[in-house]
Design a protein around this motif. Structure first.
Motif, mmCIF file in Angstrom:
data_model
loop_
_atom_site.group_PDB
_atom_site.id
_atom_site.type_symbol
_atom_site.label_atom_id
_atom_site.label_comp_id
_atom_site.label_asym_id
_atom_site.label_seq_id
_atom_site.Cartn_x
_atom_site.Cartn_y
_atom_site.Cartn_z
ATOM 1 N N UNK A 1 0.820 -1.127 -0.007
ATOM 2 C CA UNK A 1 -0.192 -0.182 -0.205
ATOM 3 C C UNK A 1 1.028 1.249 -0.023
ATOM 4 N N UNK A 2 0.437 2.475 -0.225
ATOM 5 C CA UNK A 2 1.031 3.656 -0.228
ATOM 6 C C UNK A 2 1.795 3.797 0.944
ATOM 7 N N UNK A 3 1.071 3.456 2.004
ATOM 8 C CA UNK A 3 1.761 3.596 3.468
ATOM 9 C C UNK A 3 2.776 2.747 3.863
ATOM 10 N N UNK A 4 2.497 1.462 3.350
ATOM 11 C CA UNK A 4 3.642 0.460 3.636
ATOM 12 C C UNK A 4 4.851 0.785 2.838
ATOM 13 N N UNK A 5 4.609 1.530 1.681
ATOM 14 C CA UNK A 5 5.814 1.944 0.852
ATOM 15 C C UNK A 5 6.491 3.264 1.651
ATOM 16 N N UNK A 6 5.892 3.747 2.551
ATOM 17 C CA UNK A 6 6.417 5.072 3.450
ATOM 18 C C UNK A 6 6.176 6.250 2.742
ATOM 19 N N UNK A 7 4.978 6.264 2.164
ATOM 20 C CA UNK A 7 4.573 7.598 1.204
ATOM 21 C C UNK A 7 3.795 8.320 2.567
ATOM 22 N N UNK A 8 4.424 9.536 2.806
ATOM 23 C CA UNK A 8 3.945 10.499 3.949
ATOM 24 C C UNK A 8 3.292 11.688 3.306
ATOM 25 N N UNK A 9 1.949 12.002 3.789
ATOM 26 C CA UNK A 9 1.310 12.992 3.029
ATOM 27 C C UNK A 9 1.154 14.100 3.761
ATOM 28 N N UNK A 10 0.520 15.136 3.150
ATOM 29 C CA UNK A 10 0.008 16.124 3.999
ATOM 30 C C UNK A 10 -1.052 17.182 3.146
ATOM 31 N N UNK A 11 -1.921 17.901 3.702
ATOM 32 C CA UNK A 11 -2.844 18.551 3.056
ATOM 33 C C UNK A 11 -4.248 17.923 3.052
ATOM 34 N N UNK A 12 -5.165 18.569 2.123
ATOM 35 C CA UNK A 12 -6.705 17.886 2.244
ATOM 36 C C UNK A 12 -6.843 16.501 1.566
ATOM 37 N N UNK A 13 -7.779 15.880 2.328
ATOM 38 C CA UNK A 13 -8.386 14.601 1.661
ATOM 39 C C UNK A 13 -8.647 14.960 0.188
ATOM 40 N N UNK A 14 -8.462 13.817 -0.469
ATOM 41 C CA UNK A 14 -8.787 13.869 -1.838
ATOM 42 C C UNK A 14 -7.870 14.607 -2.644
ATOM 43 N N UNK A 15 -6.998 15.517 -2.243
ATOM 44 C CA UNK A 15 -6.024 16.172 -2.866
ATOM 45 C C UNK A 15 -4.774 16.501 -2.025
ATOM 46 N N UNK A 16 -4.236 15.495 -1.345
ATOM 47 C CA UNK A 16 -3.007 15.511 -0.656
ATOM 48 C C UNK A 16 -1.738 15.539 -1.322
ATOM 49 N N UNK A 17 -0.697 16.106 -0.865
ATOM 50 C CA UNK A 17 0.592 16.168 -1.508
ATOM 51 C C UNK A 17 1.593 15.191 -0.730
ATOM 52 N N UNK A 18 2.544 14.703 -1.695
ATOM 53 C CA UNK A 18 3.524 13.905 -0.760
ATOM 54 C C UNK A 18 4.603 14.855 0.146
ATOM 55 N N UNK A 19 4.767 14.395 1.231
ATOM 56 C CA UNK A 19 5.615 15.212 2.073
ATOM 57 C C UNK A 19 6.970 14.624 2.181
#
Length: 404
Positions: free
Chosen positions: A96-114
């Motif tokens: 999954x994205x989080x298992x791959x270590x992808x951390x995000x920020x911003x609004x649901x549905x339009x988040x950015x990779x942090x």
């Protein structure tokens, strides 16, 4: 071994036969001595189907729950491709994205990779596995699943290529690369072998669906050359490169359109300081991006403010703006969702006069009325009636002789 990141779009994994085809391509690259990390989108129309299902239960699904639902589409694709690879004797693991270590920020549905903590992917590669990553998703600081917006799997791929210092990042879809216009709309559209980051970002932002604009922004920031290619052919496709490496040979490189826009107008608002700030601050707080903006000449102490947004944000925009109509006060709120945007993009237009005149003349010659205009250094956009947008694209494409 060299490391490549490959991303396959929804049409590339739309069923078992296509998933097997992708698996064979990955297996062939492995035989040639390349390590791969593969990013996948949801199968076919899965995302649209999930949204429709959610709206059967809730007219405005909570953003957190909608993200949790939509993320399952890419997870299914990743697991299925990993199975298909294993069936070919290629060790693979889905993430999954989080298992791959992808951390995000911003609004649901339009988040950015942090940030990306890619240790688990590196461990999988070192153990001889092909990591297959669900695109379009990550985990925010509160531990909630977030999605990156339409086309966000492209951003996942480019961000992973940057984090892993991959030698190549290839985005595969059902088209052979970036064309001067959508070939389904303009049969004579020409494949561009190379295009600059700036032009590709503008085309993507204005409606072209080959690459997501945030993916191109990320590529530019990290100096990653993107190869946009077809899953179903060996054509080299289009390379997206720094501006200094490609010299524009004409003022316009491509024409695109966006049908998913709506225009809103606050009619007869007081012509006093702070009105625009109140309107656009309220929209920003609701997570709504505004695109084209126009303000009429003031008469009798009042003026009109018009702007465009993505039509998917209309329900929220109405809810935000209707109280403002009473507070400002404005005469009324007018909504037009029967429009579309046609845009011409090209790095060469910054130094060549007459581009706007050519575009406006092409639309006039086709009998197409212009509802609104906006420009940047390398683009000109016009609002037109939605039922005329394809005709508008063809007229502008022909006016700049882009098929040659």
């Amino acid at each position: 071994m060299s490391l490549w990141v490959w991303k396959f779009g929804g049409s590339s994994v739309a069923g078992p036969d296509r998933i097997r085809h992708v698996a064979r391509r990955v297996a062939e690259a492995r035989k040639e001595g390349h390590n791969l990390v593969v990013v996948v989108s949801a199968m076919g129309d899965t995302t649209d189907d999930l949204i429709a299902l959610a709206r059967q239960l809730h007219s405005e699904p909570p953003a957190r729950e909608l993200d949790a639902l939509l993320a399952t589409g890419e997870q299914a694709s990743a697991a299925l491709l990993a199975m298909a690879l294993d069936a070919l004797g290629v060790p693979a693991r889905s993430f999954t994205g989080w298992q791959a270590g992808i951390q995000t920020e911003g609004a649901h549905g339009n988040a950015r990779v942090r940030a990306i903590a890619a240790e688990r992917l590196r461990e999988a590669l070192a153990a001889g596995f092909v990591p297959v990553v669900a695109g379009f998703q990550g985990l925010n600081a509160e531990g909630h699943v977030t999605t990156l917006g339409r086309g966000g799997s492209d951003t996942t791929a480019v961000a992973l290529a940057a984090a892993l210092e991959a030698e190549r990042c290839e985005i595969f879809s059902d088209v052979e690369g970036v064309f001067t216009a959508d070939p389904r709309v303009v049969p004579g559209a020409r494949l561009l072998p190379v295009i600059s980051y700036d032009e590709m970002m503008e085309l993507a932002r204005l409606g072209a669906q080959v690459l997501h604009h945030r993916a191109v922004t990320c590529a530019q920031r990290h100096g990653i050359v993107i190869h946009a290619r077809s899953t179903f052919s060996d054509h080299p496709g289009t390379r997206v490169v720094p501006a200094g490496t490609v010299e524009p040979d004409r003022p316009v490189s491509g024409v695109t359109s966006d049908r998913h826009v709506a225009r809103l107008a606050l009619v007869s608002v007081p012509n006093v300081p702070g009105i625009a700030h109140r309107v656009f601050s309220a929209l920003a707080e609701a997570g709504i991006n505004v695109d084209m903006i126009s303000q009429s000449v003031a008469r009798n102490g009042h003026q009109d403010i018009a702007f465009t947004i993505a039509d998917g944000h209309l329900p929220v925009a109405r809810r935000v703006l209707e109280p403002l109509v009473r507070e400002l006060p404005a005469q009324r709120l007018v909504v037009d969702d029967g429009i579309a945007k046609v845009s011409a993009v090209g790095a060469g237009m910054a130094t060549q006069p007459g581009v706007a005149a050519t575009m406006f003349g092409a639309l006039a010659g086709a009998g197409i009325n212009i509802e609104m205009i906006s420009t940047s250094e390398i683009s000109i956009s016009c609002l037109v009636a939605r039922e005329q947008v394809d005709e508008a694209v063809r007229a502008v494409h022909d006016a700049f002789d882009l098929g040659r």
